[in-house]
Structures are given as structure tokens and as C-alpha cells.
Design a protein around this motif. Structure first.
Motif, short mmCIF file in Angstrom:
data_model
loop_
_atom_site.label_atom_id
_atom_site.label_comp_id
_atom_site.label_asym_id
_atom_site.label_seq_id
_atom_site.Cartn_x
_atom_site.Cartn_y
_atom_site.Cartn_z
N GLY A 153 -16.64 89.37 66.49
CA GLY A 153 -17.57 89.17 64.83
C GLY A 153 -15.99 88.00 64.57
O GLY A 153 -16.19 86.78 63.91
N ILE A 154 -14.46 88.67 64.47
CA ILE A 154 -13.87 88.07 63.92
C ILE A 154 -13.21 86.74 64.81
O ILE A 154 -12.93 85.07 64.15
N LYS A 155 -13.83 86.50 65.83
CA LYS A 155 -13.43 85.37 66.58
C LYS A 155 -14.06 84.02 66.45
O LYS A 155 -14.15 83.23 66.63
N ILE A 156 -15.28 84.87 66.48
CA ILE A 156 -16.53 84.09 66.15
C ILE A 156 -16.41 83.19 65.01
O ILE A 156 -16.29 82.03 64.85
N PHE A 157 -15.96 84.25 63.50
CA PHE A 157 -15.74 83.07 62.59
C PHE A 157 -14.45 82.66 62.89
O PHE A 157 -13.97 81.53 61.97
N LEU A 158 -12.96 83.14 63.42
CA LEU A 158 -12.43 81.56 63.34
C LEU A 158 -12.81 80.76 64.06
O LEU A 158 -11.85 80.00 63.52
N GLY A 159 -13.35 80.84 64.78
CA GLY A 159 -13.75 78.94 66.00
C GLY A 159 -14.81 78.72 64.66
O GLY A 159 -14.21 77.49 64.38
N ALA A 160 -15.77 79.04 64.20
CA ALA A 160 -16.01 78.84 62.46
C ALA A 160 -15.84 78.03 61.83
O ALA A 160 -15.50 76.71 61.22
N LEU A 161 -14.78 78.73 61.12
CA LEU A 161 -13.38 78.68 60.04
C LEU A 161 -12.42 77.23 60.49
O LEU A 161 -12.55 75.95 59.65
N SER A 162 -12.03 77.39 62.13
CA SER A 162 -11.63 76.16 62.49
C SER A 162 -12.11 74.77 62.72
O SER A 162 -12.29 74.12 62.13
N PHE A 163 -13.72 74.75 62.57
CA PHE A 163 -13.97 73.73 62.97
C PHE A 163 -14.32 73.21 61.31
O PHE A 163 -14.69 72.07 61.21
N VAL A 164 -14.81 74.48 60.44
CA VAL A 164 -14.76 73.51 59.36
C VAL A 164 -13.12 73.16 58.41
O VAL A 164 -13.51 72.19 57.94
N TYR A 165 -12.00 73.17 58.74
CA TYR A 165 -11.13 72.22 59.08
C TYR A 165 -10.62 71.66 59.38
O TYR A 165 -9.96 70.68 58.90
N PHE A 166 -11.28 71.43 60.74
CA PHE A 166 -11.45 70.02 61.36
C PHE A 166 -12.11 68.79 60.43
O PHE A 166 -11.97 68.12 60.30
N ALA A 167 -13.19 70.08 60.30
CA ALA A 167 -14.37 69.14 59.18
C ALA A 167 -13.87 67.88 57.99
O ALA A 167 -13.71 66.81 57.71
N LYS A 168 -13.27 69.37 56.92
CA LYS A 168 -12.62 68.33 55.82
C LYS A 168 -11.33 67.96 55.63
O LYS A 168 -11.51 66.56 55.61
N ALA A 169 -10.82 68.05 57.12
CA ALA A 169 -9.66 67.15 57.33
C ALA A 169 -9.51 65.73 57.42
O ALA A 169 -9.23 64.46 57.33
N LEU A 170 -10.55 65.79 58.53
CA LEU A 170 -11.17 64.76 59.44
C LEU A 170 -11.62 63.68 58.07
O LEU A 170 -11.62 62.16 57.82
N SER A 171 -12.78 64.28 57.53
CA SER A 171 -13.35 63.51 55.82
C SER A 171 -12.17 63.16 55.69
O SER A 171 -12.59 61.65 55.07
N GLY A 172 -11.59 63.63 55.19
CA GLY A 172 -10.34 63.37 53.86
C GLY A 172 -9.79 62.17 54.89
O GLY A 172 -9.40 61.46 54.03
N SER A 173 -9.47 62.51 55.33
CA SER A 173 -8.23 61.27 55.95
C SER A 173 -9.25 60.05 56.35
O SER A 173 -8.51 59.08 55.92
N TYR A 174 -11.07 60.11 56.83
CA TYR A 174 -11.19 58.85 56.69
C TYR A 174 -11.60 58.17 55.44
O TYR A 174 -10.98 56.53 55.34
N LEU A 175 -11.61 58.92 54.21
CA LEU A 175 -11.11 58.72 53.43
C LEU A 175 -10.58 57.30 53.03
O LEU A 175 -10.87 56.52 52.33
N LYS A 176 -8.73 57.83 53.09
CA LYS A 176 -7.79 57.16 53.18
C LYS A 176 -7.61 56.19 54.45
O LYS A 176 -7.41 54.91 53.28
N SER A 177 -8.75 56.21 55.22
CA SER A 177 -8.32 54.90 55.89
C SER A 177 -9.04 53.78 55.81
O SER A 177 -9.84 52.78 55.66
N THR A 178 -10.25 54.36 54.68
CA THR A 178 -11.52 53.40 54.27
C THR A 178 -10.75 52.17 52.57
O THR A 178 -11.94 52.03 52.19
N ILE A 179 -9.62 52.47 52.17
CA ILE A 179 -9.31 52.08 50.68
C ILE A 179 -9.25 50.81 50.74
O ILE A 179 -9.87 50.21 49.68
N THR A 180 -8.28 50.27 52.02
CA THR A 180 -8.97 49.28 51.73
C THR A 180 -10.50 48.35 51.52
O THR A 180 -11.08 47.78 50.84
N GLN A 181 -11.54 48.82 52.78
CA GLN A 181 -13.03 48.29 52.64
C GLN A 181 -13.12 48.61 51.61
O GLN A 181 -14.79 48.19 51.00
N ILE A 182 -13.11 50.08 51.06
CA ILE A 182 -14.11 49.70 49.47
C ILE A 182 -13.04 48.45 48.59
O ILE A 182 -14.72 48.47 48.35
#
Length: 710
Positions: free
Chosen positions: A41-70
Motif C-alpha cells: 500500500g505504501i509503495k502504491i501511494f509513493l508511486g502516486a505521490l511521485s507522479f503528483v509531484y511531477f505534475a505540479k512541478a511540470l505545470s509550475g515550470s511551464y508557467l514560468k516558460s510562458t511569461i513572455t508569451q502571455i
């Protein structure tokens, strides 16, 4: 009677032994099953949480990359873009207290899943204006759009322009003006980023505590380290996604790309900024799905059920006596409320903590402002495209930061550095990092030669007002507007604001291949009697600029690594100089202060400062100032790097004060102990009473309430 009683006693004892053996066997088997289910159970949770961390870091950095476009798409200044960027922190702060308090009492995995849905909704909302505000219209003279009608760029007589073309152009402008007058679409981007901040709030506190509660003691730190490692990978993919989308035209799929007369190297180019947000939103939705199927509680590992080093949540909870726990909880809440102000006073009475907090706030102001506008700085200073800028940051700078954080932790472990050593390492990292940043002042590019803005039409530096300098004798016979920005590159290597201001009398070709002829201002620098040609788009920067950009990349990577090395030692210093029972409270105050005093204001005032270096502002269809079209390269370099260095220098002074206080509190015996491999302290003393009353206590390798943070 005696025999029968003995037999009954023997029979009872045998049955008891058998029952005990069976129960013990059952408990062992259930324990093994529980251990397996716990680990699974903890390993499944670990995998899911890692994917969430990846998702939130991806969207946050993508916002920085689109500052000039916006900024270009919505025609807004950098200061307003800074407000949009800071709205994420505002959303996070709105519910952080509620999530931290009530989250641990509710179904934590489902709260994280709900947070992912809110985060994805915010990401989708950011992209929505693209589908409601119409097609992107950049500034172009009608002749460059409609190749079937030959129109002179220099409108000496307005009758040269066909009435149908003028009426059509005016109708489009009026329609666009009516549409813009009713709404400001950038507000949806701000609200979407605010929602992103709200959705991201429960991920870290609830996810990390869930792992700490149900992971085996020796595996908890490893699991948390895995999550943080995946979080570092997210920004790499975020900037690479930004690089890919910046190459695609903003209205791809909606317009004929052959009709687009600008390239991705043009300052008016806007990439498909919205496409990345749709991708990031889908990833966030997928990341939240597993949490809806995870249990509220997992079986406790055997070694932690009765351990005194269990997490705070399970420390006072016993299954046997729920009523006693409830009464104890009420007493504890009352005691916590009563002790809040004394704890706050105790915390702010710790000079090491308060000085380090001030140093961190100022340093994060410096770093957040620098990171937010780094893509804009590279684009404007070195003439690079948005696509190449994001690619370089994602593939070079982000890995350097990750490697620096890892190196700092490795140095701390290998050399067994004490608190005083951690303070020295953190200070040295900041000092050499900002010293390297100082060298970037010499690695800039000169202003591009733009007639009427950076050079006059005679080839000298302009001394009059910029708007007045746009007009000269060579274009005096043309009916030109000073608000237009449709740059062309003359064969003399000078950029002109528009074909009209260049005095061009004729044009040939269509789309991106238009060539202007008989440009009276272009030939003026070389031979006044000779008229020359020009092509669409601004001229490239000087020959030395590509070389300077290469030097900038090398120094930037080394600087990013050097500054990141001090991150882990600084955080360890923060933890070891706080009383154990105040540690969670101190970390909360630290995070709150960084978000409120650095995360929100830094992008705003950095944007305001950058706006002061603008030479040519765009104009909106309904009037009013739009986004900046051209910056003063030298002024931008001094403002951007200067503001970063001034803040960094002030933070170094506070770090020196931290080191001075630690040296003052440390005794020679402590330094001798630390040299023999013992841990140092932040102000230790051999006498027991002084040890208890001191603000900084000796910390061991492990704390029961350990909180891990990158």
C-alpha cells in the motif's frame, strides 16, 4: 475431588496453552500479511505521490516558460505578469492553515485527489481565453497581408490605398475594440493560477505525513527523497514542453500558417502557449485518479505500533481508549491555544532563527525575481527565441540546481559538518554564487541599431525624445504612425520601426518573403542619394552576441550550481537551531514568511523595474499602452542583474550575522568535539540549566517529528 480438580486444571491449562499458541500463530501470520499489505500500500501511494509531484512541478515550470508569451498575447506589461505569477502563492496561502489542521483528521488520499482536480481545473482555466478572445492579430501593414493589392508602405497620399482594404481593416479594428472593451481576458489566467495554488496546497503536507505515518522507520527518509527527486525532474520537462509549444504558432489549427508573415524569431511572435496548459491539466487529472482508491489508513508497521518515535499523529492515539484520547485532545488543543503567544515570543527571541529568516526572505526575493524573468532576459539581451531559451533553461540550468542540492547534502554527510560548518558552507555558497553573478555584467550585448530609438537616422545616438526621433527628413513625406511596430531590416544592418518610417515606396512578394524597395531612409547612412531595400523582420544582433550568450550559459550554470549547494546546509541550520517542540511551528512561520514576503511581491517589483527599461511600447487596438516591443539592452542588464545582486548582498550580511552569533555562542570545547566527529550545536553549554534554557539545543541525527523539505 482432588483428582478431578487436578484433571480440570490440567485440561484448562492445556487448552489455554493451545489457544495461546494458536492465537500467537494467527497474530504472526496476520502480522506478516499486514506487513505485506502495508509495504504494498505504501509503495502504491509513493508511486502516486511521485507522479503528483511531477505534475505540479511540470505545470509550475511551464508557467514560468510562458511569461513572455502571455505578456504578448494579452498585451500587458511585465508588472502585471508578475501579479499573475504571484497569484499562485496567494491561492496557496488562502487554505494552507485549514488544510494543515483539518487535513490530517480526514481522508488524506482523497483530499490530495481533490486537490489534483482543482489544480487541473485551474490549469484548464488558464488556457481558456485562447478559445474566446479570437485570433491573434499582430501589427502588419496591409500590403504584407494582402498580396493581391499593391500598396505603397509610404502613404504619401491615402487615396493610394483601396477603400475596400481600408474599410475592411477599420471594421476589424472596431469589432476588436468592442470585444476588448467589455473584458480583460488575462484575469482568467490570474484566476486559473490562483486555483492552481489552492489545488496544490494539500499535496506536500498531507502526502509527506502519510508516508511518515505508514512507512517503515528506516525507509521513510528514502521514500521522501524519491518523491523530491521526481519533483526536480518535473521542471525539466516543463521547460522542454515550453520550448516545443513556443515553436508552434499561437493559432495553429485555426488559421492557414502560410498566411502568417512573422517567424518565431520576431518579437511579436506568440507560440501555442495554451497547448502546454491543456497537456499539464490532463496530466494533473491522471495523477489524481489513484488517490480516490487508496484507503484512509494503512496497517501500521510492526516496529512503529508502540514506538516512541512514531509520528505526531499516532503518538497519542490508542485504539483501546478512544474516550480518553478525546478528552486528552481537548486538553491539548486548549494548551496549544494558551501556549501560542509564548511560543511565538520564544521563537522570535531566538537570534539565530530570526537572522536566518531575514536572510532567507531577502535571498528568495533575489532568486524568485531572477528565475521568473530569466527567459525574458535571455530573449531581450541576447536576441534568442522563446523556444531556444526554454530549451536551454530546462536542459542545462535545472539539472545544475538539482546536482547542487544533492552535492550540498553529500558534503554535509561525508564530512559530518556541524551547525557552525553548515552556516559557513551556506554563507560561502551564497558569496561565491553572487560573485560569479557579478561577472555577467560584462557578458551583455549592445542595443540593436533601431533607427529613431537607439540610433538616429544619421547613424548617431539620439539625443532627443524617442517618439520625436522616429520622424526624420527622409520619411517626412509619409503618413506614418509612431504607434506602429512592424520592424523591417535594411540592407545597411539597421532595424526600422516600420516600412513607412523607413520611407519605402514599393514592395514585392507576399507573406514572409516581402522585400521593400526605394526606402529613402535605408540608404541615408551610406549614401544619401542612393535608395535601398529592406526585408520583413528585425535585424540580428551584433556578431559578438552569440559568443556572449555562450559565456552567459557557462557562468549561469556554474552560478546555479554554486547557489544550490548552500540550500541543504542552510535548511539543516534552520532545523538544528530550534527547540524540538517548536520545530513544526518554526517551519510553518518560515514557509509563510517566504511565500508572503518573497513569493508574492518579488515578481511584481522585478516586473515594474524591468518595465522602466522599455524603449518602445506597443499600443492596443482600443488605445492605451500594450506590451513592450523593444528594451534598452544595457539598462535591462543593469536593472535585472543589479536588483538581483543588491538583494543577494543584503542577504549575505544577514548570513554573516548568523555566523557571528553562532561563533559567539559556541565554546572551544564544541569545536574540539566536532573535530573528533561529534555533532556541533548552535550555542551549547555543559551545564544542564543553561542547556535547558538556551534557545538552540543540541540536535541528533533523527528527530521523532522529522519533516523533510527540499
Amino acid at each position: 475431588m482432588e483428582i478431578s480438580s487436578k484433571e480440570n486444571t490440567q485440561f484448562f491449562s492445556n487448552n489455554t496453552i493451545l489457544s495461546v499458541d494458536r492465537s500467537s500463530f494467527k497474530s504472526e501470520s496476520s502480522a506478516s500479511k499486514g506487513k505485506q499489505s502495508c509495504c504494498g500500500g505504501i509503495k502504491i501511494f509513493l508511486g502516486a505521490l511521485s507522479f503528483v509531484y511531477f505534475a505540479k512541478a511540470l505545470s509550475g515550470s511551464y508557467l514560468k516558460s510562458t511569461i513572455t508569451q502571455i505578456e504578448r498575447r494579452f498585451d500587458i506589461p511585465s508588472s502585471l505578469v508578475g501579479v499573475i505569477d504571484g497569484s499562485f502563492e496567494i491561492g496557496n496561502l488562502l487554505i494552507i492553515i485549514l488544510v494543515s489542521y483539518f487535513g490530517a483528521k480526514l481522508h488524506r488520499p482523497r483530499i490530495i485527489g481533490a486537490g489534483c482536480l482543482i489544480m487541473s481545473a485551474g490549469t484548464f482555466l488558464i488556457a481558456m481565453p485562447q478559445f474566446f478572445m479570437g485570433r491573434y492579430r499582430y501589427e502588419r501593414f496591409p500590403s504584407t497581408v494582402n498580396s493581391t493589392v499593391s500598396i505603397s508602405p509610404c502613404l504619401q497620399d491615402k487615396s493610394q490605398t483601396p477603400l475596400s482594404a481600408l474599410e475592411k481593416s477599420q471594421a476589424k479594428i472596431n469589432a476588436g475594440c468592442e470585444k476588448e472593451a467589455g473584458s480583460s481576458m488575462w484575469i482568467y489566467v490570474l484566476l486559473g493560477n490562483l486555483l492552481r495554488g489552492i489545488g496544490e496546497t494539500p499535496i506536500q503536507p498531507l502526502g509527506i505525513t502519510y508516508i511518515d505515518d505508514y512507512a517503515i522507520e528506516e525507509n521513510a527518509a528514502l521514500y521522501i527523497g524519491c518523491v523530491q527527486t521526481v519533483a526536480i525532474i518535473g521542471p525539466i520537462f516543463g521547460f522542454l514542453l515550453g520550448s516545443l509549444c513556443a515553436k508552434l504558432y499561437v493559432d495553429i489549427g485555426f488559421v492557414d500558417l502560410d498566411s502568417v508573415t512573422i517567424t518565431h524569431k520576431d518579437v511579436q511572435w506568440v507560440g501555442a502557449w495554451w497547448l502546454g496548459y491543456l497537456i499539464a491539466g490532463v496530466i494533473s487529472v491522471l495523477a489524481g485518479i489513484p488517490f480516490w482508491f487508496l484507503p484512509k489508513h494503512l496497517p501500521k508497521p510492526e516496529g512503529r505500533k508502540d514506538s516512541s518515535t512514531s509520528s505526531e499523529q499516532s503518538k497519542f492515539i490508542t485504539e483501546d481508549n478512544k474516550e480518553q484520547h478525546e478528552s486528552y485532545q481537548q486538553v491539548k488543543i486548549a494548551e496549544m491555544a494558551k501556549d501560542f503567544l509564548p511560543s511565538l515570543k520564544n521563537l522570535f527571541g531566538n537570534p539565530v532563527y530570526i537572522l536566518y529568516l531575514c536572510a532567507s526572505i531577502i535571498q528568495f526575493n533575489s532568486l524568485i525575481g531572477m528565475v521568473t524573468y530569466k527567459p525574458k532576459y535571455i530573449e531581450q539581451q541576447y536576441g534568442q527565441t522563446s523556444s531556444k531559451t526554454n530549451f536551454v533553461i530546462g536542459l542545462i540550468n535545472i539539472p545544475a540546481v538539482a546536482f547542487g542540492i544533492f552535492s550540498g547534502g553529500l558534503i554535509m554527510k561525508k564530512f559530518r559538518i556541524n551547525v557552525l560548518g553548515a552556516a559557513k558552507l551556506s554563507l560561502g555558497s551564497s558569496f561565491f554564487g553572487y560573485l560569479l553573478l557579478l561577472s555577467l555584467f560584462a557578458m551583455g550585448c549592445e542595443n540593436s541599431d533601431v533607427a529613431g530609438l537607439t540610433v538616429s537616422y544619421h547613424g548617431t545616438k539620439p539625443t532627443t525624445d524617442y517618439e520625436q526621433a522616429l520622424f526624420s527628413e527622409c520619411n517626412s513625406g509619409c503618413s506614418c504612425s509612431k504607434n506602429d511596430w512592424d520592424p523591417i531590416c535594411g540592407e545597411n544592418g539597421v532595424t526600422y520601426v516600420s516600412a513607412c518610417l523607413a520611407g519605402c515606396q514599393a514592395s514585392n512578394g507576399s507573406g514572409k518573403n516581402i522585400v521593400f524597395f526605394n526606402c529613402s531612409c535605408v540608404g541615408r547612412l551610406e549614401s544619401p542619394s542612393r535608395s535601398s531595400s529592406a526585408v520583413v523582420g528585425p535585424c540580428q544582433k551584433g556578431n559578438e552576441c552569440p559568443k556572449m550568450f555562450l559565456y552567459f550559459l557557462v557562468i549561469s550554470v556554474i552560478t546555479s550550481y554554486t547557489l544550490s549547494v548552500g540550500g541543504t546546509p542552510g535548511y539543516i541550520l534552520l532545523l538544528r537551531c530550534i527547540k524540538p517542540h517548536l520545530k513544526s511551528f518554526a517551519l510553518g512561520i518560515y514557509t509563510l514568511a517566504i511565500r508572503v514576503l518573497a513569493g508574492i511581491p518579488a515578481p511584481v517589483y522585478f516586473g515594474v523595474a524591468i518595465d522602466t527599461t522599455c524603449l518602445k511600447w506597443g499600443s492596443k487596438r482600443c488605445g492605451g499602452r500594450g506590451a513592450c516591443r523593444l528594451y534598452n539592452s544595457s539598462a535591462l542588464r543593469y536593472v535585472y542583474l543589479g536588483l538581483t545582486l543588491v538583494l543577494g548582498t543584503v542577504s549575505i550580511f544577514f548570513s554573516v550575522a548568523v555566523l557571528w552569533v553562532l561563533r559567539k555562542r559556541s565554546s572551544p570545547q564544541d569545536e574540539t568535539l566536532s573535530a573528533n566527529g561529534e555533532r556541533g550545536t548552535c550555542g551549547t553549554n555543559n551545564r544542564k540549566d543553561n542547556f535547558i534554557n538556551s534557545d538552540c539545543l543540541i540536535q541528533t541525527t533523527y528527530w521523532p517529528e522529522k519533516e523533510t523539505r527540499l
